[in-house]
Design a protein around this motif. Structure first.
Motif, PDB file in Angstrom:
ATOM      1  N   SER A 233      34.136 -10.446 -14.371  1.00  0.00           N
ATOM      2  CA  SER A 233      35.137 -11.046 -15.249  1.00  0.00           C
ATOM      3  C   SER A 233      36.153  -9.999 -15.699  1.00  0.00           C
ATOM      4  CB  SER A 233      34.471 -11.679 -16.469  1.00  0.00           C
ATOM      5  OG  SER A 233      33.776 -10.709 -17.226  1.00  0.00           O
ATOM      6  N   VAL A 234      37.395 -10.424 -15.778  1.00  0.00           N
ATOM      7  CA  VAL A 234      38.467  -9.551 -16.244  1.00  0.00           C
ATOM      8  C   VAL A 234      38.397  -9.497 -17.765  1.00  0.00           C
ATOM      9  CG1 VAL A 234      40.963  -9.261 -16.400  1.00  0.00           C
ATOM     10  CG2 VAL A 234      39.928 -10.030 -14.258  1.00  0.00           C
ATOM     11  N   PRO A 235      38.358  -8.304 -18.358  1.00  0.00           N
ATOM     12  CA  PRO A 235      38.245  -8.187 -19.810  1.00  0.00           C
ATOM     13  C   PRO A 235      39.297  -9.017 -20.545  1.00  0.00           C
ATOM     14  CG  PRO A 235      38.019  -6.042 -18.791  1.00  0.00           C
ATOM     15  CD  PRO A 235      38.421  -6.986 -17.704  1.00  0.00           C
ATOM     16  N   ALA A 257      47.629  -7.077 -11.146  1.00  0.00           N
ATOM     17  CA  ALA A 257      47.398  -5.719 -11.630  1.00  0.00           C
ATOM     18  C   ALA A 257      45.914  -5.409 -11.535  1.00  0.00           C
ATOM     19  CB  ALA A 257      47.877  -5.591 -13.073  1.00  0.00           C
ATOM     20  N   ALA A 258      45.575  -4.292 -10.892  1.00  0.00           N
ATOM     21  CA  ALA A 258      44.172  -3.929 -10.682  1.00  0.00           C
ATOM     22  C   ALA A 258      43.661  -2.965 -11.743  1.00  0.00           C
ATOM     23  CB  ALA A 258      43.996  -3.318  -9.298  1.00  0.00           C
ATOM     24  N   GLN A 314      61.131  -4.362 -19.993  1.00  0.00           N
ATOM     25  CA  GLN A 314      59.804  -4.157 -19.423  1.00  0.00           C
ATOM     26  C   GLN A 314      58.751  -4.629 -20.408  1.00  0.00           C
ATOM     27  OE1 GLN A 314      60.965  -0.017 -19.356  1.00  0.00           O
ATOM     28  NE2 GLN A 314      59.061   0.562 -20.420  1.00  0.00           N
ATOM     29  N   PRO A 315      57.566  -5.004 -19.911  1.00  0.00           N
ATOM     30  CA  PRO A 315      56.509  -5.466 -20.812  1.00  0.00           C
ATOM     31  C   PRO A 315      55.954  -4.306 -21.625  1.00  0.00           C
ATOM     32  CG  PRO A 315      55.675  -5.315 -18.578  1.00  0.00           C
ATOM     33  CD  PRO A 315      57.144  -5.040 -18.499  1.00  0.00           C
ATOM     34  N   ALA A 316      55.365  -4.635 -22.779  1.00  0.00           N
ATOM     35  CA  ALA A 316      54.775  -3.594 -23.620  1.00  0.00           C
ATOM     36  C   ALA A 316      53.505  -3.043 -22.981  1.00  0.00           C
ATOM     37  CB  ALA A 316      54.490  -4.148 -25.010  1.00  0.00           C
ATOM     38  N   SER A 317      52.755  -3.908 -22.311  1.00  0.00           N
ATOM     39  CA  SER A 317      51.531  -3.504 -21.624  1.00  0.00           C
ATOM     40  C   SER A 317      51.300  -4.450 -20.452  1.00  0.00           C
ATOM     41  CB  SER A 317      50.329  -3.532 -22.573  1.00  0.00           C
ATOM     42  OG  SER A 317      50.091  -4.862 -23.017  1.00  0.00           O
ATOM     43  N   ILE A 318      50.428  -4.029 -19.536  1.00  0.00           N
ATOM     44  CA  ILE A 318      50.089  -4.862 -18.375  1.00  0.00           C
ATOM     45  C   ILE A 318      48.563  -4.940 -18.300  1.00  0.00           C
ATOM     46  CG2 ILE A 318      50.305  -5.170 -15.887  1.00  0.00           C
ATOM     47  CD1 ILE A 318      52.799  -3.439 -15.962  1.00  0.00           C
ATOM     48  N   PRO A 319      47.954  -6.025 -18.810  1.00  0.00           N
ATOM     49  CA  PRO A 319      46.497  -6.158 -18.729  1.00  0.00           C
ATOM     50  C   PRO A 319      46.041  -6.345 -17.283  1.00  0.00           C
ATOM     51  CG  PRO A 319      47.445  -7.642 -20.379  1.00  0.00           C
ATOM     52  CD  PRO A 319      48.576  -7.126 -19.551  1.00  0.00           C
TER      53      PRO A 319
END
Length: 537
Positions: A233-235, A257-258, A314-319
């Motif tokens: 599962s992806v966190p 995104a890996a 741009q995004p602030a973060s990329i989960p």
């Protein structure tokens, strides 16, 4: 006795002794000569036997050396599509009817050991001597690399004339790849689960999936064994316990995104799934923001990431698990794209429900994909050389080696094309597809010179390494994609300067299904001998 008499007697005895000695020596010499003669005769006999045995072994070995020729010739006329020992036995039996078998230096017997491995017993003979040599061989199917590099339903280096009744639609992003064969339960906080799916053929380790489709949590594929798929599962996505029943859809995110990036920079190196799908220079969308791919990055021997140059914000973060969508369109050309001026054409050339062209004064103009810079990579020769690499991740030379040309049989017919990888001459296009349904990946060398005017359906990808020459005038439906190179290419010439789809060409593009097709399409078999299995009997 008188001394003179004694002397005469001694001389006589000496003479007798000499005679005896000479006789003995002669007998010994005779024995030696006779023994030598006997040895020579035996040696000659033994040498002849050895020569006959050696010649028989050479004949047996020569017989093994013909296996490649005999099997490859049969593969070209009667492709082997089985997967069981019985199927291989039936196919190998056809080698016994080889009309040229009498010309080969040995008698061959083919015995399958499995669905793709067989033993060849070669029996050679010479002047009564017989030798048997054996060798194991393996048939290995040819597959493409599996990357989803296509960026349009119709890709053409020449300009595109779409002033007819053609229609191109499709979906470019995520999509259902399979369904659950049994129920799946994932407790809140659980890291890994194993899902049994109906068909795992379109999945690869490292992919990201969503269960149920569209609305469920996301998982990373960590292992595949038959229809058993190990998922991690992806966190942050498994907010509640998951309970899914058999038949629940499983969506594949073609690219994601890996890793989680908490601080996004410009430019940014981002590890992604399926990095080889991407082309330097293309535009992608990540978390709602667009970026240009300026390079492929790698932490090992193969690319596993992208270098992104953000275009506007741009995004602030990329989960981890964030979907990365590529800019796909209905048509792409290195030149212009001309479409008909009727307003009802607005729904004729679109991807994801959105038309690629703008309507100005009742005429469709400004088509997305027109003058695509990725197709005009420097000079035309460089673009030509780059085209195959961009589509399939192979050079033309590699593609030619991987997929030899297939020819029709004596009656001008081809075996059915079902989920197959095949390369043909342009003049054989009708015989290959016309008035039928075929599937797989088809590479066509040269210009099409007859109209495709029957009811023809193709599921997969057709790559014309010449031009289709305006011959899509009939009912041709491609559930997948079409690419037209135009030329020139070594050994393939063309005088066409336009990809003409004025007929009833229909292309239904589905990125996920096409990726699955590219992964599972099986080409001709490659025959190899198994090292260490040669033996005599």
């Amino acid at each position: 006795m008188h001394r003179s008499a004694q002397l005469r007697l001694g001389a006589r005895d000496q003479g007798v002794a000499l005679v005896v000695t000479l006789l003995f020596t002669g007998i010994v010499l005779m024995i030696i000569v006779m023994t030598s003669a006997t040895l020579v005769t035996g040696a000659r006999s033994g040498g002849a036997d050895e020569r006959r045995a050696y010649q028989a072994l050479l004949a047996a070995e020569s017989g093994l050396n013909t296996v490649m020729v005999r099997v490859n010739r049969r593969l070209s006329t009667t492709p082997y599509t089985g997967s069981t020992q019985a199927a291989l036995q039936a196919w190998l039996a056809g080698l016994n009817t080889d009309p040229d078998a009498a010309l080969f230096p040995a008698t061959l017997t083919f015995t399958p050991k499995s669905g793709d491995v067989f033993t060849v017993e070669s029996r050679g003979a010479a002047s009564g001597a017989v030798k048997v040599a054996l060798q194991d061989f393996r048939l290995t199917p040819v597959f493409l690399s599996g990357g989803m590099r296509l960026r349009a339903a119709l890709t053409s280096l020449p300009r595109i004339n779409a002033n007819g009744s053609s229609k191109i639609t499709g979906t470019s992003g995520r999509g259902q790849i399979t369904t659950l064969a049994t129920g799946l339960t994932a407790a809140l906080g659980s890291a890994g689960v194993t899902a049994t799916v109906k068909d795992a053929s379109g999945l690869r380790t490292g992919d990201y999936v969503q269960v149920p489709s569209t609305t469920g949590p996301r998982f990373r594929v960590t292992g595949i064994n038959g229809t058993q798929v190990n998922l991690t599962s992806v966190p942050g996505t498994l907010a509640t316990a998951l309970v899914a029943t058999a038949g629940t859809g499983v969506d594949l995110l073609l690219n994601a995104a890996a890793q989680t990036t908490t601080s996004v920079t410009d430019p940014l190196t981002q590890r992604v799934s399926n990095a080889t799908d991407f082309t330097v220079g293309e535009t992608v969308t990540v978390g709602g923001f667009k970026a240009k791919v300026t390079a492929l990055s790698s932490s090992g021997s193969a690319p596993d990431g992208l270098v992104l140059d953000w275009l506007a914000g741009q995004p602030a973060s990329i989960p981890e698990g964030t979907e990365i969508t590529r800019d796909l369109s209905a048509m792409r050309s290195a030149s212009t794209i001309e479409v008909k001026d009727a307003q009802n054409a607005l729904d004729s050339f679109g991807m994801d429900g959105s038309n690629d062209c703008q309507l100005v004064d009742k005429k469709l103009v400004n088509c997305e994909g027109e003058g695509d810079p990725l197709l005009t990579n420097g000079s035309s020769l460089e673009a030509d050389r780059f085209f195959t690499q961009q589509l399939l991740g192979l050079s033309d030379e590699q593609l030619n080696d991987l997929v030899p040309i297939s020819y029709p049989d004596a009656s001008g017919n081809f075996p059915p094309m079902v989920n197959a990888l095949r390369r043909i001459r342009a003049q054989d296009f009708d015989a290959m597809l016309k008035n039928g349904t075929s599937s797989g990946v088809l590479i066509v060398d040269g210009d099409i010179n007859s109209n495709v005017n029957g009811n023809t359906t193709f599921d997969g990808f057709i790559y014309f390494r010449g031009n289709q020459g305006g011959k899509f005038n009939g009912n041709l439906t491609v559930n997948g994609a079409v690419a037209v190179r135009g030329g020139p290419i070594e050994g393939i010439t063309t005088d066409d300067v336009v990809t003409d789809i004025t007929g009833n060409l229909t292309v239904n593009f589905n990125a996920v299904k096409l990726r699955q097709m590219l992964m599972t399409t099986r080409g001709g078999l490659h025959l190899s001998d198994t090292q260490g299995t040669w033996r005599q009997r």
